[in-house]
Design a protein around this motif. Structure first.
Motif, PDB file in Angstrom:
ATOM      1  N   GLU A  97       0.834  -1.208   0.000  1.00 58.99           N
ATOM      2  CA  GLU A  97       0.000   0.000   0.000  1.00 58.99           C
ATOM      3  C   GLU A  97       0.868   1.258   0.000  1.00 58.99           C
ATOM      4  OE1 GLU A  97      -2.429  -0.487   3.428  1.00 58.99           O
ATOM      5  OE2 GLU A  97      -3.641  -2.100   2.541  1.00 58.99           O
ATOM      6  N   GLY A  98       1.938   1.233   0.775  1.00 57.65           N
ATOM      7  CA  GLY A  98       2.848   2.365   0.793  1.00 57.65           C
ATOM      8  C   GLY A  98       3.533   2.577  -0.546  1.00 57.65           C
ATOM      9  N   ALA A  99       3.884   1.470  -1.213  1.00 59.25           N
ATOM     10  CA  ALA A  99       4.506   1.568  -2.533  1.00 59.25           C
ATOM     11  C   ALA A  99       3.528   2.143  -3.552  1.00 59.25           C
ATOM     12  CB  ALA A  99       4.993   0.194  -2.981  1.00 59.25           C
ATOM     13  N   ALA A 100       2.263   1.740  -3.472  1.00 59.54           N
ATOM     14  CA  ALA A 100       1.250   2.282  -4.385  1.00 59.54           C
ATOM     15  C   ALA A 100       1.083   3.790  -4.171  1.00 59.54           C
ATOM     16  CB  ALA A 100      -0.071   1.560  -4.176  1.00 59.54           C
ATOM     17  N   ALA A 101       1.105   4.225  -2.913  1.00 59.57           N
ATOM     18  CA  ALA A 101       0.988   5.653  -2.618  1.00 59.57           C
ATOM     19  C   ALA A 101       2.211   6.406  -3.132  1.00 59.57           C
ATOM     20  CB  ALA A 101       0.830   5.860  -1.116  1.00 59.57           C
ATOM     21  N   LEU A 102       3.381   5.811  -3.011  1.00 58.68           N
ATOM     22  CA  LEU A 102       4.595   6.432  -3.545  1.00 58.68           C
ATOM     23  C   LEU A 102       4.508   6.571  -5.061  1.00 58.68           C
ATOM     24  CD1 LEU A 102       7.577   7.339  -3.561  1.00 58.68           C
ATOM     25  CD2 LEU A 102       8.215   4.908  -3.402  1.00 58.68           C
ATOM     26  N   LYS A 103       3.989   5.546  -5.711  1.00 58.66           N
ATOM     27  CA  LYS A 103       3.898   5.569  -7.165  1.00 58.66           C
ATOM     28  C   LYS A 103       2.958   6.678  -7.650  1.00 58.66           C
ATOM     29  CE  LYS A 103       3.576   2.330 -11.033  1.00 58.66           C
ATOM     30  NZ  LYS A 103       3.494   0.894 -11.376  1.00 58.66           N
ATOM     31  N   SER A 104       1.909   6.927  -6.910  1.00 56.51           N
ATOM     32  CA  SER A 104       0.947   7.957  -7.338  1.00 56.51           C
ATOM     33  C   SER A 104       1.318   9.344  -6.835  1.00 56.51           C
ATOM     34  CB  SER A 104      -0.456   7.598  -6.851  1.00 56.51           C
ATOM     35  OG  SER A 104      -0.500   7.547  -5.438  1.00 56.51           O
ATOM     36  N   GLY A 105       1.909   9.433  -5.640  1.00 51.37           N
ATOM     37  CA  GLY A 105       2.188  10.740  -5.049  1.00 51.37           C
ATOM     38  C   GLY A 105       3.633  11.172  -5.085  1.00 51.37           C
ATOM     39  N   HIS A 106       4.543  10.258  -5.451  1.00 49.56           N
ATOM     40  CA  HIS A 106       5.968  10.558  -5.621  1.00 49.56           C
ATOM     41  C   HIS A 106       6.643  11.009  -4.334  1.00 49.56           C
ATOM     42  CE1 HIS A 106       4.400  11.709  -9.880  1.00 49.56           C
ATOM     43  NE2 HIS A 106       4.380  10.397  -9.682  1.00 49.56           N
ATOM     44  N   THR A 107       6.094  10.596  -3.184  1.00 55.23           N
ATOM     45  CA  THR A 107       6.677  10.929  -1.895  1.00 55.23           C
ATOM     46  C   THR A 107       6.689   9.679  -1.016  1.00 55.23           C
ATOM     47  OG1 THR A 107       5.866  13.212  -2.005  1.00 55.23           O
ATOM     48  CG2 THR A 107       6.505  12.388   0.155  1.00 55.23           C
ATOM     49  N   VAL A 108       7.833   9.404  -0.403  1.00 50.08           N
ATOM     50  CA  VAL A 108       7.928   8.283   0.537  1.00 50.08           C
ATOM     51  C   VAL A 108       7.305   8.718   1.855  1.00 50.08           C
ATOM     52  CG1 VAL A 108       9.479   6.803   1.852  1.00 50.08           C
ATOM     53  CG2 VAL A 108      10.022   7.355  -0.534  1.00 50.08           C
ATOM     54  N   SER A 109       6.271   8.011   2.261  1.00 49.07           N
ATOM     55  CA  SER A 109       5.606   8.363   3.511  1.00 49.07           C
ATOM     56  C   SER A 109       6.394   7.834   4.700  1.00 49.07           C
ATOM     57  CB  SER A 109       4.196   7.771   3.542  1.00 49.07           C
ATOM     58  OG  SER A 109       4.251   6.358   3.631  1.00 49.07           O
ATOM     59  N   PRO A 110       6.265   8.482   5.867  1.00 44.32           N
ATOM     60  CA  PRO A 110       6.890   7.932   7.075  1.00 44.32           C
ATOM     61  C   PRO A 110       6.393   6.518   7.381  1.00 44.32           C
ATOM     62  CG  PRO A 110       6.170  10.195   7.447  1.00 44.32           C
ATOM     63  CD  PRO A 110       5.615   9.781   6.117  1.00 44.32           C
ATOM     64  N   GLU A 111       5.136   6.243   7.037  1.00 47.62           N
ATOM     65  CA  GLU A 111       4.568   4.921   7.294  1.00 47.62           C
ATOM     66  C   GLU A 111       5.272   3.843   6.452  1.00 47.62           C
ATOM     67  OE1 GLU A 111       1.813   8.000   8.524  1.00 47.62           O
ATOM     68  OE2 GLU A 111       2.759   7.619   6.575  1.00 47.62           O
ATOM     69  N   LEU A 112       5.565   4.158   5.184  1.00 45.30           N
ATOM     70  CA  LEU A 112       6.259   3.191   4.337  1.00 45.30           C
ATOM     71  C   LEU A 112       7.663   2.910   4.879  1.00 45.30           C
ATOM     72  CD1 LEU A 112       6.595   1.413   1.853  1.00 45.30           C
ATOM     73  CD2 LEU A 112       7.202   3.467   0.533  1.00 45.30           C
ATOM     74  N   ALA A 113       8.371   3.951   5.255  1.00 47.53           N
ATOM     75  CA  ALA A 113       9.706   3.761   5.815  1.00 47.53           C
ATOM     76  C   ALA A 113       9.646   2.926   7.096  1.00 47.53           C
ATOM     77  CB  ALA A 113      10.354   5.114   6.086  1.00 47.53           C
ATOM     78  N   ALA A 114       8.669   3.220   7.949  1.00 49.67           N
ATOM     79  CA  ALA A 114       8.530   2.467   9.203  1.00 49.67           C
ATOM     80  C   ALA A 114       8.145   1.020   8.940  1.00 49.67           C
ATOM     81  CB  ALA A 114       7.495   3.135  10.102  1.00 49.67           C
ATOM     82  N   ASP A 115       7.257   0.798   7.970  1.00 49.92           N
ATOM     83  CA  ASP A 115       6.834  -0.574   7.659  1.00 49.92           C
ATOM     84  C   ASP A 115       7.980  -1.390   7.082  1.00 49.92           C
ATOM     85  OD1 ASP A 115       4.256  -0.240   8.584  1.00 49.92           O
ATOM     86  OD2 ASP A 115       3.449   0.350   6.627  1.00 49.92           O
ATOM     87  N   LEU A 116       8.828  -0.772   6.259  1.00 52.83           N
ATOM     88  CA  LEU A 116       9.970  -1.486   5.719  1.00 52.83           C
ATOM     89  C   LEU A 116      11.006  -1.782   6.809  1.00 52.83           C
ATOM     90  CD1 LEU A 116      10.407   0.135   2.209  1.00 52.83           C
ATOM     91  CD2 LEU A 116      10.301  -2.316   2.672  1.00 52.83           C
ATOM     92  N   ALA A 117      11.190  -0.852   7.726  1.00 51.13           N
ATOM     93  CA  ALA A 117      12.100  -1.108   8.850  1.00 51.13           C
ATOM     94  C   ALA A 117      11.573  -2.256   9.713  1.00 51.13           C
ATOM     95  CB  ALA A 117      12.268   0.162   9.683  1.00 51.13           C
ATOM     96  N   ASP A 118      10.267  -2.280   9.924  1.00 51.50           N
ATOM     97  CA  ASP A 118       9.662  -3.365  10.700  1.00 51.50           C
ATOM     98  C   ASP A 118       9.804  -4.696   9.978  1.00 51.50           C
ATOM     99  OD1 ASP A 118       7.882  -4.536  12.771  1.00 51.50           O
ATOM    100  OD2 ASP A 118       6.476  -4.692  11.105  1.00 51.50           O
ATOM    101  N   LEU A 119       9.567  -4.696   8.668  1.00 43.11           N
ATOM    102  CA  LEU A 119       9.715  -5.917   7.874  1.00 43.11           C
ATOM    103  C   LEU A 119      11.161  -6.405   7.916  1.00 43.11           C
ATOM    104  CD1 LEU A 119       8.233  -7.874   5.893  1.00 43.11           C
ATOM    105  CD2 LEU A 119       9.004  -6.376   4.042  1.00 43.11           C
TER     106      LEU A 119
END
Length: 211
Positions: A97-119
């Motif tokens: 979901e974070g990757a899809a938002a990045l693809k449409s909005g061209h901004t890495v969200s804090p949530e995506l960064a946090a989710d990848l760190a958690d993964l």
């Protein structure tokens, strides 16, 4: 038996490398407007990576675990590792979901960064547990012929080879590459030479000068 599950270990090695560099990349780009072309490239890479993880762990559940349970019997208890795999699904969904938002909005969200760190943290721990408990059992109880059948069955499940192979090659040692050439002959030698070339261009766009 002394079967060395090299393919499994290389897959883990490639996975951990990508987890570390994707977590670091998204952390460094958080809340920063990214060039559209690079944002799409990062998002697509993350999506392919999530698909790769899902393919790997579902193949373990469906193909490897039953073989290991038959071969090792009472010597193996896969409950904890299977539970870990179930926990991964919602984590992967959030990252997608974070990757899809990045693809449409061209901004890495804090949530995506946090989710990848958690993964990253989850899989570092899971893979360490798996290699400590499962790899010795494979070596002891699974014959070379049976292991070859496991790998063949996993290949038939349709992984994206243009994504998987260059990442595996990137983490292979010189001795491992030489062994692959010896076993695979000219077709594998050509694959080793040619497949990484377009992938390196993709990596350069995603990760910049640091790969």
């Amino acid at each position: 038996m002394n079967n060395e599950p090299t393919g499994l270990l290389l897959a883990h090695r490639a996975m951990l490398r990508d987890l570390d560099r994707l977590a670091e990349l998204t952390k460094s780009l958080t809340a920063t407007k990214t060039d559209r072309k690079r944002a799409v490239a990062i998002a697509d890479y993350i999506t392919d990576f999530c698909d790769s993880i899902h393919h790997h762990h579902s193949a373990e559940d469906d193909v490897l675990w039953p073989v290991l349970e038959r071969a090792a019997g009472a010597h193996v208890d896969l409950t904890e590792l299977t539970d870990d795999h179930a926990v991964l699904d919602p984590k992967l969904s959030r990252v997608r979901e974070g990757a899809a938002a990045l693809k449409s909005g061209h901004t890495v969200s804090p949530e995506l960064a946090a989710d990848l760190a958690d993964l990253r943290d989850t899989l570092h721990e899971h893979i360490a547990d798996e290699e400590r408990t499962i790899v010795p059992l494979i070596k002891q109880y699974v014959s070379d012929d049976e292991w070859n059948r496991v790998e063949a069955a996993i290949r038939k499940r349709g992984a994206k080879m243009s994504f998987e192979v260059p990442r595996i090659l990137a983490v292979s040692t010189g001795d491992e590459l030489a062994e692959a050439r010896r076993e695979g002959g000219l077709p594998v030698a050509l694959m080793i030479k040619l497949m990484p070339l377009p992938f390196r261009r993709r990596e350069s766009l995603v990760f910049g000068g640091s790969r």
